[in-house]
Design an enzyme around this catalytic site. Structure first.
Site, mmCIF file in Angstrom:
data_model
loop_
_atom_site.group_PDB
_atom_site.id
_atom_site.type_symbol
_atom_site.label_atom_id
_atom_site.label_comp_id
_atom_site.label_asym_id
_atom_site.label_seq_id
_atom_site.Cartn_x
_atom_site.Cartn_y
_atom_site.Cartn_z
ATOM 1 N N ASP A 78 9.224 -7.349 -2.795
ATOM 2 C CA ASP A 78 8.522 -6.288 -3.714
ATOM 3 C C ASP A 78 9.229 -5.615 -4.426
ATOM 4 O O ASP A 78 10.395 -5.214 -3.726
ATOM 5 C CB ASP A 78 7.522 -5.390 -2.843
ATOM 6 C CG ASP A 78 6.431 -4.729 -3.520
ATOM 7 O OD1 ASP A 78 5.407 -4.989 -3.284
ATOM 8 O OD2 ASP A 78 6.854 -3.935 -4.327
ATOM 9 N N GLN A 138 -5.433 -2.458 -4.735
ATOM 10 C CA GLN A 138 -4.990 -3.683 -5.569
ATOM 11 C C GLN A 138 -4.664 -3.363 -7.143
ATOM 12 O O GLN A 138 -5.526 -2.732 -7.745
ATOM 13 C CB GLN A 138 -6.028 -4.982 -5.375
ATOM 14 C CG GLN A 138 -5.412 -6.017 -6.036
ATOM 15 C CD GLN A 138 -6.203 -7.224 -6.064
ATOM 16 O OE1 GLN A 138 -7.496 -7.137 -5.580
ATOM 17 N NE2 GLN A 138 -5.830 -8.552 -6.540
ATOM 18 N N HIS A 171 -2.056 -11.662 -3.265
ATOM 19 C CA HIS A 171 -0.706 -11.614 -2.679
ATOM 20 C C HIS A 171 -0.806 -11.136 -1.196
ATOM 21 O O HIS A 171 -1.609 -10.083 -0.987
ATOM 22 C CB HIS A 171 0.188 -10.759 -3.327
ATOM 23 C CG HIS A 171 -0.303 -9.562 -3.908
ATOM 24 N ND1 HIS A 171 -1.246 -9.281 -5.059
ATOM 25 C CD2 HIS A 171 -0.237 -8.158 -3.656
ATOM 26 C CE1 HIS A 171 -1.475 -8.343 -5.433
ATOM 27 N NE2 HIS A 171 -0.778 -7.419 -4.381
ATOM 28 N N LEU A 172 -0.153 -11.582 -0.342
ATOM 29 C CA LEU A 172 -0.042 -11.178 1.069
ATOM 30 C C LEU A 172 1.119 -10.384 1.259
ATOM 31 O O LEU A 172 2.293 -10.885 0.895
ATOM 32 C CB LEU A 172 -0.215 -12.389 1.890
ATOM 33 C CG LEU A 172 -0.281 -12.091 3.588
ATOM 34 C CD1 LEU A 172 -1.463 -11.348 3.928
ATOM 35 C CD2 LEU A 172 -0.148 -13.564 4.279
ATOM 36 N N HIS A 173 1.027 -8.980 1.437
ATOM 37 C CA HIS A 173 2.355 -8.232 1.832
ATOM 38 C C HIS A 173 2.632 -8.523 3.006
ATOM 39 O O HIS A 173 1.935 -8.526 4.167
ATOM 40 C CB HIS A 173 1.603 -6.653 1.739
ATOM 41 C CG HIS A 173 1.518 -6.257 0.441
ATOM 42 N ND1 HIS A 173 2.206 -5.432 -0.640
ATOM 43 C CD2 HIS A 173 0.234 -6.228 -0.218
ATOM 44 C CE1 HIS A 173 1.501 -4.868 -1.622
ATOM 45 N NE2 HIS A 173 0.249 -5.577 -1.424
HETATM 46 P P1 5GP Z 1 -1.302 -4.276 -4.768
HETATM 47 O O1 5GP Z 1 -0.974 -2.766 -4.948
HETATM 48 O O2 5GP Z 1 -1.865 -5.050 -5.904
HETATM 49 O O3 5GP Z 1 -1.665 -4.741 -3.317
HETATM 50 O O4 5GP Z 1 0.240 -4.844 -4.801
HETATM 51 C C1 5GP Z 1 1.121 -5.200 -5.886
HETATM 52 C C2 5GP Z 1 2.478 -5.059 -5.461
HETATM 53 O O5 5GP Z 1 3.218 -5.704 -6.454
HETATM 54 C C3 5GP Z 1 3.119 -3.624 -5.388
HETATM 55 O O6 5GP Z 1 3.580 -3.468 -4.106
HETATM 56 C C4 5GP Z 1 4.163 -3.578 -6.541
HETATM 57 O O7 5GP Z 1 5.421 -2.921 -6.000
HETATM 58 C C5 5GP Z 1 4.575 -4.929 -6.671
HETATM 59 N N1 5GP Z 1 4.912 -5.289 -8.041
HETATM 60 C C6 5GP Z 1 4.522 -5.069 -9.171
HETATM 61 N N2 5GP Z 1 5.141 -5.589 -10.098
HETATM 62 C C7 5GP Z 1 6.334 -6.219 -9.626
HETATM 63 C C8 5GP Z 1 7.116 -7.114 -10.307
HETATM 64 O O8 5GP Z 1 7.340 -6.964 -11.366
HETATM 65 N N3 5GP Z 1 7.831 -7.612 -9.486
HETATM 66 C C9 5GP Z 1 7.639 -7.790 -8.026
HETATM 67 N N4 5GP Z 1 8.740 -8.321 -7.326
HETATM 68 N N5 5GP Z 1 7.032 -6.799 -7.381
HETATM 69 C C10 5GP Z 1 5.969 -6.115 -8.259
#
Ligand code: 5GP
Ligand code: ZN
Length: 114
Positions: A30, A94, A100-102
């Site tokens: 991330d 989200q 995506h699985l964290h």
């Molecule tokens: P969500 O908030 O949708 O559950 O998680 C999205 C995740 O994607 C966030 O933790 C954020 O830091 C990560 N993320 C957003 N843009 C990018 C990127 O360009 N590259 C990477 N490696 N992670 C990203």
């Protein structure tokens, strides 16, 4: 999906620190890590949210968890423990609409989450 950030990472158009890859799944660090290990495991196929899953995606979801298990083990966190989280929709936090699985490990993680 040409305008999807994670599809661009799958295609190699946006760089990422890759931690795992097989035919159907990739994982990368991330960009805004919330723990010493913070990986995102994604299907190569575009699926926007958990709400868009179909019955024939069941094996794919299983493969994402197997990747998470391997990443945690490779990083040395199998015994200590780790958290896997998949947010669905805006209220759950989200922000990228490609599932995506964290995978988080390396510090004590509070429960319940915020
Ligand atoms: P969500 O908030 O949708 O559950 O998680 C999205 C995740 O994607 C966030 O933790 C954020 O830091 C990560 N993320 C957003 N843009 C990018 C990127 O360009 N590259 C990477 N490696 N992670 C990203
Ligand atoms: Zn996508």
């Amino acid at each position: 999906m040409s305008d999807c950030l994670f599809c661009k990472i799958v295609a190699g158009d946006i760089p990422a620190e890759k931690l795992y890859e097989d035919d159907n799944v990739i994982a990368f660090s991330d960009i805004n890590a919330q723990a010493p290990l913070h990986a995102l495991v994604i299907p190569k196929k575009h699926i926007a949210t958990i709400n868009d899953l179909q019955a024939d995606d069941a094996e794919l979801i299983g493969r994402m968890y197997l990747a998470a298990k391997q990443i945690a083990a490779d990083a040395g966190y199998a015994e200590q423990g780790y958290r896997t989280v998949m947010n669905c929709g805006e209220s759950a936090g989200q922000t990228v609409f490609h599932i995506h699985l964290h995978v988080l490990a390396g510090r004590d993680l509070a429960w319940p989450p915020g």
